[in-house]
Design a protein around this motif. Structure first.
Motif, PDB file in Angstrom:
ATOM      1  N   UNK A   4      42.746  63.443  41.902  1.00 17.43           N
ATOM      2  CA  UNK A   4      42.686  62.797  42.792  1.00 17.43           C
ATOM      3  C   UNK A   4      44.013  61.949  42.844  1.00 17.43           C
ATOM      4  N   UNK A   5      44.639  61.845  44.247  1.00 19.10           N
ATOM      5  CA  UNK A   5      45.910  61.320  44.469  1.00 19.10           C
ATOM      6  C   UNK A   5      46.007  59.866  43.855  1.00 19.10           C
ATOM      7  N   UNK A   6      44.813  59.041  44.134  1.00 22.29           N
ATOM      8  CA  UNK A   6      44.904  57.739  44.233  1.00 22.29           C
ATOM      9  C   UNK A   6      44.160  57.491  42.632  1.00 22.29           C
ATOM     10  N   UNK A   7      43.897  58.213  41.709  1.00 25.68           N
ATOM     11  CA  UNK A   7      43.587  57.843  40.473  1.00 25.68           C
ATOM     12  C   UNK A   7      44.394  57.702  39.433  1.00 25.68           C
ATOM     13  N   UNK A   8      44.264  56.716  38.560  1.00 24.59           N
ATOM     14  CA  UNK A   8      45.275  56.449  37.617  1.00 24.59           C
ATOM     15  C   UNK A   8      45.428  57.344  36.454  1.00 24.59           C
ATOM     16  N   UNK A   9      44.236  57.811  36.010  1.00 21.82           N
ATOM     17  CA  UNK A   9      44.007  58.857  35.192  1.00 21.82           C
ATOM     18  C   UNK A   9      44.541  60.273  35.568  1.00 21.82           C
ATOM     19  N   UNK A  10      44.355  60.504  36.564  1.00 23.30           N
ATOM     20  CA  UNK A  10      44.857  61.691  37.403  1.00 23.30           C
ATOM     21  C   UNK A  10      46.466  61.652  37.255  1.00 23.30           C
ATOM     22  N   UNK A  11      46.845  60.473  37.612  1.00 21.70           N
ATOM     23  CA  UNK A  11      48.445  60.393  37.379  1.00 21.70           C
ATOM     24  C   UNK A  11      49.004  60.494  35.781  1.00 21.70           C
ATOM     25  N   UNK A  12      48.126  60.165  35.259  1.00 21.31           N
ATOM     26  CA  UNK A  12      48.638  60.228  33.718  1.00 21.31           C
ATOM     27  C   UNK A  12      48.451  61.646  33.142  1.00 21.31           C
ATOM     28  N   UNK A  13      47.434  62.203  33.339  1.00 23.39           N
ATOM     29  CA  UNK A  13      47.184  63.665  33.142  1.00 23.39           C
ATOM     30  C   UNK A  13      48.224  64.561  33.733  1.00 23.39           C
ATOM     31  N   UNK A  14      48.700  64.353  35.056  1.00 20.86           N
ATOM     32  CA  UNK A  14      49.725  65.171  35.367  1.00 20.86           C
ATOM     33  C   UNK A  14      51.254  64.820  34.968  1.00 20.86           C
ATOM     34  N   UNK A  15      51.365  63.536  34.104  1.00 19.86           N
ATOM     35  CA  UNK A  15      52.611  63.154  33.528  1.00 19.86           C
ATOM     36  C   UNK A  15      53.386  62.430  34.500  1.00 19.86           C
ATOM     37  N   UNK A  16      52.781  62.145  35.699  1.00 19.93           N
ATOM     38  CA  UNK A  16      53.793  61.325  36.636  1.00 19.93           C
ATOM     39  C   UNK A  16      54.021  59.854  36.031  1.00 19.93           C
ATOM     40  N   UNK A  17      52.934  59.413  35.285  1.00 21.25           N
ATOM     41  CA  UNK A  17      53.298  58.171  34.489  1.00 21.25           C
ATOM     42  C   UNK A  17      52.794  58.199  32.931  1.00 21.25           C
ATOM     43  N   UNK A  18      53.741  57.520  32.175  1.00 21.81           N
ATOM     44  CA  UNK A  18      53.376  57.781  30.779  1.00 21.81           C
ATOM     45  C   UNK A  18      52.023  57.395  30.278  1.00 21.81           C
ATOM     46  N   UNK A  19      51.412  57.833  29.269  1.00 22.51           N
ATOM     47  CA  UNK A  19      50.470  57.571  28.617  1.00 22.51           C
ATOM     48  C   UNK A  19      50.662  57.906  27.156  1.00 22.51           C
ATOM     49  N   UNK A  20      50.074  57.147  26.161  1.00 19.20           N
ATOM     50  CA  UNK A  20      50.575  56.986  24.773  1.00 19.20           C
ATOM     51  C   UNK A  20      49.432  58.289  24.323  1.00 19.20           C
ATOM     52  N   UNK A  21      49.599  59.609  24.461  1.00 20.04           N
ATOM     53  CA  UNK A  21      48.712  60.560  23.939  1.00 20.04           C
ATOM     54  C   UNK A  21      48.574  60.876  22.675  1.00 20.04           C
ATOM     55  N   UNK A  22      47.398  61.044  22.325  1.00 14.96           N
ATOM     56  CA  UNK A  22      46.807  61.114  20.853  1.00 14.96           C
ATOM     57  C   UNK A  22      46.485  62.651  20.674  1.00 14.96           C
ATOM     58  N   UNK A  23      45.987  63.249  21.740  1.00 16.66           N
ATOM     59  CA  UNK A  23      45.482  64.706  21.538  1.00 16.66           C
ATOM     60  C   UNK A  23      45.306  65.348  23.063  1.00 16.66           C
ATOM     61  N   UNK A  24      45.683  66.519  23.121  1.00 18.45           N
ATOM     62  CA  UNK A  24      45.489  67.277  24.314  1.00 18.45           C
ATOM     63  C   UNK A  24      44.663  68.520  23.922  1.00 18.45           C
ATOM     64  N   UNK A  25      44.246  69.032  25.099  1.00 21.19           N
ATOM     65  CA  UNK A  25      43.602  70.461  24.784  1.00 21.19           C
ATOM     66  C   UNK A  25      43.807  70.944  26.527  1.00 21.19           C
ATOM     67  N   UNK A  26      43.314  72.058  26.437  1.00 24.04           N
ATOM     68  CA  UNK A  26      43.261  72.926  27.920  1.00 24.04           C
ATOM     69  C   UNK A  26      42.465  71.916  28.994  1.00 24.04           C
TER      70      UNK A  26
END
Length: 113
Positions: free
Chosen positions: A2-24
């Motif tokens: 979703x273009x207006x979703x904060x978490x979708x933006x973090x997931x896409x790498x458009x804004x930073x998140x302090x990533x702990x773990x990622x899977x597919x």
């Protein structure tokens, strides 16, 4: 996504998140306003609004989210944690992309029982 979703933006790498773990299919990152020594959000890459919708639409991903939550707890909380989902604004949900809060890292002073 979703273009207006904060978490979708973090997931896409458009804004930073302090990533702990990622899977597919799942990402986990630290909450920006932690309520405990360990406060990590476990989020599916797929945009689904809440935990009930996730159980209905992507149950296998919800199961993977539980596995990721346990991995984080094993690494950071001695395997003990709370996994909290807020569903709806009155319940405290502020981002309408399902996410489970992994809460732990010490004695927690709130007991819902």
């Amino acid at each position: 996504m979703s273009d207006d979703c904060l978490f979708c933006t973090i997931i896409a790498g458009d804004i930073p998140g302090d990533m702990v773990l990622e899977t597919e299919r799942v990402v986990a990152f630290r909450d920006i306003a932690p309520k405990a020594p360990v406060h990590v959000l476990v989020v599916p890459r797929a945009h689904v609004p809440n935990v009930a919708a996730a159980a209905r639409e992507i149950p296998e991903v919800l199961a993977e989210m539980a596995e990721v939550a346990q991995r984080i707890a094993d690494a950071e909380c001695g395997g003990q944690f709370r996994w909290i989902f807020n569903t709806g604004a009155r319940a405290g949900q502020s981002v309408f992309h399902v996410h489970g809060h992994v809460i732990g890292g010490g004695e927690l002073d709130w007991n819902p029982a």
